[in-house]
Design a protein around this motif. Sequence first.
Motif, PDB file in Angstrom:
ATOM      1  N   UNK A 144       0.853  -1.178   0.000  1.00  0.00           N
ATOM      2  CA  UNK A 144       0.000   0.000   0.000  1.00  0.00           C
ATOM      3  C   UNK A 144       0.895   1.235   0.000  1.00  0.00           C
ATOM      4  N   UNK A 145       0.680   2.107  -0.977  1.00  0.00           N
ATOM      5  CA  UNK A 145       1.509   3.300  -1.145  1.00  0.00           C
ATOM      6  C   UNK A 145       0.692   4.542  -0.810  1.00  0.00           C
ATOM      7  N   UNK A 146       1.269   5.428  -0.021  1.00  0.00           N
ATOM      8  CA  UNK A 146       0.638   6.711   0.287  1.00  0.00           C
ATOM      9  C   UNK A 146       1.188   7.741  -0.693  1.00  0.00           C
ATOM     10  N   UNK A 147       0.320   8.252  -1.566  1.00  0.00           N
ATOM     11  CA  UNK A 147       0.757   9.164  -2.626  1.00  0.00           C
ATOM     12  C   UNK A 147       0.162  10.547  -2.406  1.00  0.00           C
ATOM     13  N   UNK A 148       0.982  11.553  -2.142  1.00  0.00           N
ATOM     14  CA  UNK A 148       0.464  12.926  -2.073  1.00  0.00           C
ATOM     15  C   UNK A 148      -0.133  13.335  -3.420  1.00  0.00           C
ATOM     16  N   UNK A 149      -1.262  14.016  -3.396  1.00  0.00           N
ATOM     17  CA  UNK A 149      -1.906  14.426  -4.640  1.00  0.00           C
ATOM     18  C   UNK A 149      -0.981  15.267  -5.513  1.00  0.00           C
ATOM     19  N   UNK A 190      -8.029  17.901  -9.990  1.00  0.00           N
ATOM     20  CA  UNK A 190      -7.888  16.967 -11.101  1.00  0.00           C
ATOM     21  C   UNK A 190      -9.059  17.093 -12.071  1.00  0.00           C
ATOM     22  N   UNK A 191      -8.788  16.762 -13.336  1.00  0.00           N
ATOM     23  CA  UNK A 191      -9.847  16.786 -14.352  1.00  0.00           C
ATOM     24  C   UNK A 191      -9.644  15.621 -15.314  1.00  0.00           C
ATOM     25  N   UNK A 199      -5.852  14.288 -15.430  1.00  0.00           N
ATOM     26  CA  UNK A 199      -4.631  15.073 -15.258  1.00  0.00           C
ATOM     27  C   UNK A 199      -4.722  15.936 -14.006  1.00  0.00           C
ATOM     28  N   UNK A 200      -3.560  16.191 -13.440  1.00  0.00           N
ATOM     29  CA  UNK A 200      -3.435  17.175 -12.371  1.00  0.00           C
ATOM     30  C   UNK A 200      -3.357  18.542 -13.047  1.00  0.00           C
TER      31      UNK A 200
END
Length: 235
Positions: A144-149, A190-191, A199-200
């Motif tokens: 499980x990876x914690x990914x900052x937005x 995000x869209x 995409x960010x």
Amino acid sequence: MNCIIVDDEPIARRGMERIVSRHPQLNLLATLDSAEAAAAFMTDNQVDLVFLDIQMPGTDGLEFARRIPEKTLVIFTTAYPEYAVDSYSVDAVGYLVKPIDTVLFDKAVAKALDYKALMAKATAEQADARSDRDYMIVKADRRFHRIPYREILFIEGLKDYVIFRLTEGRRLVTRTTVKSLEEILPGEMFARVNKSNIVNLDAVESFDSNDVVIGDTEIAIGAGYRDAVIERLLG
């Protein structure tokens, strides 16, 4: 934990039934002789764990594992040790070679129970991700990876998998869909720009009416998304 056994060999199914029945945390719902029968059963029943043979007539175990819901865990039970490497591609939590060693079986089940608890925690965190979290939890490579937005540049969909393209050239591949992520990710950041990409907006370096550019990657803007995407980027 609700589980099923999927194996085309009657003797193997009976042996697995005996092993499963001695484990107090497993609730055996059904024993099935094909991937097709298992798929039909899982349509109407919640299954947490599948004990799955690999070589079977019709759909084999590896292919079936790619089709089952992301939250359903898989432990392969097979007579063929050479498929162990392939099991990593479907994030199986265990790989047991027949005849099944009960000590290894218990370890695989313990790992599955731990995974289930971690997934429940991750789901709870995702539920309030929009309100007060600046990261998301992604399951990939059996971790499980914690990914900052802010580190997510864009997301690319590949059928039942997605690729997270991250800063510093990193990437993560996980079993989910673009649609599921669209519902989780914070909309102000995000869209979705086409059927396969999210995409960010802060990562977009340039754009026109046809595509956006992030780093060295041009991502097409789908016709059905164009007006909303351009409005967001101009705003």
